[in-house]
Enzyme design. Structure first.
Site, mmCIF file in Angstrom:
data_model
loop_
_atom_site.group_PDB
_atom_site.id
_atom_site.type_symbol
_atom_site.label_atom_id
_atom_site.label_comp_id
_atom_site.label_asym_id
_atom_site.label_seq_id
_atom_site.Cartn_x
_atom_site.Cartn_y
_atom_site.Cartn_z
ATOM 1 N N LEU A 16 0.829 -1.207 0.000
ATOM 2 C CA LEU A 16 0.000 0.000 0.000
ATOM 3 C C LEU A 16 0.864 1.257 0.000
ATOM 4 O O LEU A 16 2.046 1.221 0.366
ATOM 5 C CB LEU A 16 -0.924 -0.029 1.217
ATOM 6 C CG LEU A 16 -1.916 -1.212 1.223
ATOM 7 C CD1 LEU A 16 -2.549 -1.388 2.593
ATOM 8 C CD2 LEU A 16 -2.978 -1.018 0.151
ATOM 9 N N PRO A 17 0.297 2.403 -0.409
ATOM 10 C CA PRO A 17 1.109 3.610 -0.608
ATOM 11 C C PRO A 17 1.716 4.218 0.648
ATOM 12 O O PRO A 17 2.863 4.675 0.621
ATOM 13 C CB PRO A 17 0.132 4.596 -1.268
ATOM 14 C CG PRO A 17 -0.954 3.750 -1.835
ATOM 15 C CD PRO A 17 -1.075 2.573 -0.920
ATOM 16 N N THR B 90 6.422 0.501 1.809
ATOM 17 C CA THR B 90 7.525 1.248 2.420
ATOM 18 C C THR B 90 6.933 2.302 3.321
ATOM 19 O O THR B 90 6.288 3.248 2.850
ATOM 20 C CB THR B 90 8.416 1.898 1.350
ATOM 21 O OG1 THR B 90 8.966 0.873 0.509
ATOM 22 C CG2 THR B 90 9.565 2.663 1.998
ATOM 23 N N LYS C 224 15.246 -0.273 3.936
ATOM 24 C CA LYS C 224 14.624 0.290 2.727
ATOM 25 C C LYS C 224 14.744 1.815 2.700
ATOM 26 O O LYS C 224 14.988 2.410 1.634
ATOM 27 C CB LYS C 224 13.153 -0.120 2.658
ATOM 28 C CG LYS C 224 12.438 0.384 1.396
ATOM 29 C CD LYS C 224 13.035 -0.203 0.134
ATOM 30 C CE LYS C 224 12.436 0.412 -1.128
ATOM 31 N NZ LYS C 224 11.014 0.090 -1.316
ATOM 32 N N LYS D 254 7.741 10.639 -0.574
ATOM 33 C CA LYS D 254 7.274 10.067 0.693
ATOM 34 C C LYS D 254 8.399 9.339 1.403
ATOM 35 O O LYS D 254 8.637 9.517 2.600
ATOM 36 C CB LYS D 254 6.106 9.117 0.426
ATOM 37 C CG LYS D 254 5.491 8.502 1.665
ATOM 38 C CD LYS D 254 5.642 7.019 1.804
ATOM 39 C CE LYS D 254 5.623 6.155 0.633
ATOM 40 N NZ LYS D 254 5.769 4.716 0.902
#
Length: 318
Positions: free
Chosen positions: A66-67, A97, A174, A249
């Protein structure tokens, strides 16, 4: 090995990942808020559900892609969310992430239920091309036993699986990785633009730098310069790929982490500011490599310029 999979989030990354699981013989039920994403999974041979919780019911492994952290929390929480609907001893895998505290909080809530639910954070590297080809790298945080239980699932979607450490460690790796990717992307764009401005053929420049000390993954596999490579976003008007909005983001999450950790990361700050400027000019939906088209000076980034002047007494030139 787990055979029944729920997959929540069927976008540019999640859709191909779920389709690869179907091709490898897994029983996949997916959910996404967009009907076209559900239709693509159905066409690939998967099943569809009307909610995240419905998809999770009866699954051995629940995967979310998901975003943002807010989307992840929303999918897991509530009376009909994943935590409530997943069966006992299911493994919950978040491939989004997000900030490291997101999987940590979900893992704590899962443990509090006392139903044997295990949580892994497993962000990926490899982009949309890796998702389609099944060659992703998974960076996993969580208990080793839960990872081994789901290794066959990861192998169906990727080529490499790393155990980074405890829950949240995957996200830590990440964020470090994507901050570096941002730095490499900006640096590659600037080098290419400098060469082009001085009459060099970008294909020739790329070939030489790929065999020289400036070689990096952006130059080698993801050229931001149109006309250099096929099958990358720059070859199709920067459509698809890893959006500027998502890169920004991640850079903001990395910046927050650096601040919380009291680690100075001036290059990370510069890159974040440049992507903020790029986004403000309407490029948010475009692939992050579209920053190749950004022409900016430090004077256009007043907050960054001010910080740099205070720290160094002068403003560096970009």
């Amino acid at each position: 090995m787990a055979r029944k999979i729920a997959f929540i989030g069927l976008g540019n990354m999640g859709g191909p990942m779920a389709a690869n699981l179907v091709r490898k013989g897994f029983d996949v039920t997916g959910f996404d808020i967009f009907q076209e994403a559900l239709a693509r999974l159905a066409q690939a041979g998967g099943k569809t559900a009307g909610s995240a919780g419905e998809a999770a019911r009866g699954a051995d492994v629940v995967i979310t892609m998901l975003p943002t952290g807010e989307h992840v929390h929303a999918a897991y929480a509530g009376e009909k969310g994943i935590l409530a609907m997943a069966h006992d001893a299911a493994v919950l895998v978040d491939c989004s992430t997000v900030a490291p505290d997101v999987p940590r909080n979900i893992a704590e809530a899962a443990a509090a239920q006392g139903r044997g639910l295990a949580m892994l954070d497993a962000p990926v590297s490899g982009g949309t091309s890796g998702a389609a080809a099944g060659t992703l790298t998974f960076i996993v945080g969580g208990e080793a036993g839960a990872l081994e239980k789901t290794r066959g699932v990861f192998d169906a979607m990727g080529r490499k699986v790393f155990h980074a450490g405890a829950i949240g460690a995957g996200q830590l790796v990440k964020l470090c990785n994507n901050m570096l990717l941002g730095v490499l992307t900006i640096g590659t764009c600037e080098a290419l633009r400098l060469g082009i401005k001085n009459g060099l053929d970008p294909k020739v420049l790329t070939e030489i730098m790929c065999q020289s000390s400036g070689q990096n993954v952006v130059l080698q596999t993801y050229s931001p310069c149109p006309g250099v490579m096929e099958n990358v976003p720059s070859a199709r008007g920067y459509a698809g790929g890893f959006a500027t909005d998502l890169m920004l983001k991640d850079l903001r999450l990395a910046s927050d982490l650096a601040q919380q950790s009291e680690v100075r990361a001036p290059l990370g700050q510069i890159v974040k500011a440049l992507y903020e400027l790029h986004q403000s000019r309407g490029s948010g939906p475009l692939d992050h490599s579209s920053v190749f088209n950004l022409s900016a000076t430090l004077d256009e980034l007043p907050s960054l310029a001010s910080n740099q002047r205070r720290q160094a007494g002068t403003a560096p030139v970009i």
